[in-house]
Design a protein around this motif. Sequence first.
Motif, short mmCIF file in Angstrom:
data_model
loop_
_atom_site.label_atom_id
_atom_site.label_comp_id
_atom_site.label_asym_id
_atom_site.label_seq_id
_atom_site.Cartn_x
_atom_site.Cartn_y
_atom_site.Cartn_z
N GLN A 1 0.82 -1.21 0.00
CA GLN A 1 0.00 0.00 0.00
C GLN A 1 0.86 1.27 0.00
O GLN A 1 0.55 2.25 -0.68
CB GLN A 1 -0.93 -0.01 1.22
N GLN A 2 1.95 1.24 0.76
CA GLN A 2 2.85 2.41 0.78
C GLN A 2 3.48 2.66 -0.59
O GLN A 2 3.56 3.80 -1.06
CB GLN A 2 3.94 2.20 1.84
N LEU A 3 3.95 1.57 -1.21
CA LEU A 3 4.60 1.73 -2.52
C LEU A 3 3.61 2.18 -3.60
O LEU A 3 3.94 2.97 -4.48
CB LEU A 3 5.28 0.42 -2.92
N VAL A 4 2.40 1.67 -3.54
CA VAL A 4 1.37 2.10 -4.51
C VAL A 4 1.13 3.60 -4.40
O VAL A 4 1.01 4.32 -5.40
CB VAL A 4 0.06 1.30 -4.29
N ALA A 5 1.06 4.10 -3.15
CA ALA A 5 0.83 5.53 -2.96
C ALA A 5 1.99 6.35 -3.51
O ALA A 5 1.79 7.41 -4.15
CB ALA A 5 0.62 5.81 -1.47
N ARG A 6 3.22 5.90 -3.26
CA ARG A 6 4.38 6.65 -3.76
C ARG A 6 4.47 6.62 -5.28
O ARG A 6 4.81 7.61 -5.92
CB ARG A 6 5.66 6.07 -3.14
N ILE A 7 4.17 5.47 -5.86
CA ILE A 7 4.22 5.37 -7.34
C ILE A 7 3.13 6.22 -7.97
O ILE A 7 3.34 6.91 -8.96
CB ILE A 7 4.09 3.89 -7.75
N ALA A 8 1.93 6.21 -7.41
CA ALA A 8 0.83 7.02 -7.95
C ALA A 8 1.14 8.50 -7.85
O ALA A 8 0.73 9.30 -8.71
CB ALA A 8 -0.46 6.69 -7.21
N ALA A 9 1.88 8.88 -6.77
CA ALA A 9 2.24 10.30 -6.62
C ALA A 9 3.17 10.76 -7.74
O ALA A 9 3.25 11.97 -8.02
CB ALA A 9 2.90 10.52 -5.26
N LYS A 10 3.85 9.85 -8.39
CA LYS A 10 4.74 10.20 -9.52
C LYS A 10 4.00 10.23 -10.86
O LYS A 10 4.61 10.39 -11.90
CB LYS A 10 5.88 9.20 -9.59
N GLY A 11 2.68 10.06 -10.80
CA GLY A 11 1.90 10.15 -12.02
C GLY A 11 1.65 8.83 -12.71
O GLY A 11 1.11 8.82 -13.83
N TYR A 12 1.97 7.74 -12.09
CA TYR A 12 1.76 6.42 -12.69
C TYR A 12 0.37 5.90 -12.36
O TYR A 12 -0.18 6.18 -11.26
CB TYR A 12 2.80 5.42 -12.17
N LYS A 13 -0.19 5.14 -13.28
CA LYS A 13 -1.39 4.37 -13.00
C LYS A 13 -0.95 3.02 -12.45
O LYS A 13 -0.04 2.40 -13.01
CB LYS A 13 -2.23 4.19 -14.25
N THR A 14 -1.58 2.57 -11.39
CA THR A 14 -1.11 1.37 -10.70
C THR A 14 -2.22 0.32 -10.60
O THR A 14 -3.42 0.64 -10.70
CB THR A 14 -0.61 1.71 -9.29
N LEU B 1 11.33 4.75 -3.36
CA LEU B 1 10.66 3.51 -2.99
C LEU B 1 11.42 2.76 -1.91
O LEU B 1 10.82 2.00 -1.13
CB LEU B 1 10.49 2.61 -4.22
N LYS B 2 12.71 2.95 -1.82
CA LYS B 2 13.52 2.23 -0.82
C LYS B 2 13.56 2.96 0.53
O LYS B 2 14.30 2.56 1.43
CB LYS B 2 14.95 2.04 -1.34
N GLN B 3 12.79 4.02 0.66
CA GLN B 3 12.79 4.75 1.93
C GLN B 3 12.24 3.91 3.07
O GLN B 3 12.53 4.16 4.24
CB GLN B 3 11.95 6.03 1.80
N SER B 4 11.51 2.86 2.75
CA SER B 4 10.97 1.97 3.78
C SER B 4 11.91 0.84 4.12
O SER B 4 11.57 -0.06 4.87
CB SER B 4 9.62 1.38 3.31
#
Length: 733
Positions: free
Chosen positions: A150-163, A728-731
């Motif tokens: 869930q954390q990675l999905v949020a970060r990826i979506a914040a970069k403009g990607y559809k997930t 993404l590796k911040q976690s």
Amino acid sequence: MSTSTHEIKDSEITTAGIQLKTSRRWLADAVELLSSMRFAISLLTIIAIASVIGTVLKQNEPMPNYVNQFGPFWFEVFSKLGLYSVYSSWWFLLIMTFLVISTSLCIARNAPKMLKDMRSWREHVREQSLRNFHHKAEWTSATAPAVLAQQLVARIAAKGYKTKLVAKDNATLITAKQGAANKWGYIFAHSAIVIICIGGLLDSDLPIRAQQWLYGKTPFNGNGIIAEIPAEHRLGLGNPTFRGNTLIPEGSASSTAIIPQKDGVMIQDLPFTIQLKKFIIDFYSTGMPKLFASEVVIRDNADGHTFPATIKVNQPLIYKGIAVYQSSFEDGGSKLKLTAYPMAGSGETTFPVSGEVNGTTPLANLALANPALANNGNTDYTIEWSGFRPFNVENMAQSGDDLRAVTKAKSINQRLSDDLSSHLGNAAKSANKKDLKNVGPSVQYKLRDKTGQAREFSNYMQSIKVDDAYVFLAGVRDAPDEPFRYLRIPADEDDTVHEWMRMRAALMNPELRAAAAHRYAQRAIPESRDGIAALRVQLEQSAMRGLSLFAGDDKQAGGQAGGSAGYLAISKFLEQVPPQEQEKAADIFMKILNGSMWDLWQVAREKDGLKELPADDKRARFLQLSTNALSDASFYNAPVYLQMTGFDEIKASVFQVTRSPGKKVVYLGCLLLVLGVFSMLYVRERRLWVWIRPDQNAAGQSHALMAMSSQRKTLDFEKEFEVLKTQLKQSEA
């Protein structure tokens, strides 16, 4: 028997199957070829070459122009290839058709795959396949797999990607994408090519050719009143596309357009009538036009409705789907008044001549002005008025050395050649813009004899200052593709050609030549002692011979000039002198000629009851220019010189009338092409996967495998990958 029959049937079925597979393979190969990139590029290359030819070679010109330019042989070759109307030739239209087919097949083959790929999440990947990516990263996290996902999905979506989250066996896959519109760029760009080609075909002459094939329409090749041209040469109001021209003089109207064809013209009827009320033209201070427009009245032929309009350059009138452009302007039949001066024989009688541009005038009074021509039966001439210009912008720079200014080191032939080159040159030779000047009206016409032979002339109405002297320019050329050569007739003190014409007639009169030679000898040797009389007789004979040679009278000169006149005749005569003595003989001969020409001028004035002129520098200059012009007159080769004395200008507008339904189609294609090229160049498709599973070495922790791909590996992509990997590796634990 039954077994044999079954074997035969099985054999036939097998053969039919092979034939069907062969035909399908042939069809598949044909489709593969037509939709291939190499085939499309080959077609585009041929179209580019054809476009270069169509740009360099003027299109849809009258066929005689091409004959004069290329000669009979190459004219036929280029005509067979259709190079005179490249964009409407059968092979060009065939190439355009194949390009449409090729591009359409390419879209049909690839667009569904691209659309499917755009919708696809590419979720059927495995962990091992992700490890084979060049751009990948692995890390462990103390966070549970579900929370980390869930954390990675949020970060990826914040970069403009559809997930999208996909559950795997004991793992979770995050698949993401961005820039899928890049595929639309390919579809838009290829669709634009098809749409633009279709628009071009709609605006081509295919509809006209179709009417020629289906309805028997044929081009009209002849002369006549447009309203009386038969229906088989006319195109109706329902013609979907056309591009024609109509010329309308001031005060006249037209409801038709002329469509040029290879072997004639087609008449296109219009749903309205254009009446030209006034043609307006403005000029810069140099005389160059800066604006021209037409004030017209449009009348609807269906209901009689009328309305005024002004048509300017780049501001067309659009009515009932037809655009009327201000294309150019021509002469609409200006009325001309001229005076004819004889240029052959010793006649001096002038007579008035009237004409109308684009009309003809017979030279009925030529026999009266030229008795010598009447004796030879050579007076049947017709003037064909081809053009009139109220303004002429010429470059009036210095044109070069005169014969008398050339160094004496040159041979007599070279000196005379320089003189002819100087005085039968162009009216404007310099390229300096500061020398541009409006030199007034000019008239252009052809003089055709009874055998059908014609030469073209261009005469200026006013005297023009050239080389510090005012002269009347009379141009002549033998063929339309040649430049005009100009005879420079010096203007006298009254700014007319009368004095020069008087000298010309006197030069052609043997009696006046003899009187001038006698007078020159008397003036040059005034003493009357013993021995002087014989020297005076010799000088008189030399002067008589020089004048006769200069006039082209071979009988008087003993036939030594070879049928020529002017300086060329003297040059040929002096070729008999030994080379080492030619320079000295030429100087003596020219001094005698100049002196006797002065006396010939004075004798001619006395004959007309005019007083003798005093010798000074101004008149010496006039005599020099007159002698040069008399020499050049032998190349003018015309029975008369026509000087314009007045005119009544009638202007005419040339309108381009078009109906182009493909224009909007082409605009749509251009829009799609811009969108497509922009999408392909500036939109990058990126795909991202993150495989999350429980860490095998630590309970409650997660292991993440990230992989990323793009169609184009650029520095921006490398930077984006590093930034995204770090975020993404911040976690990471």
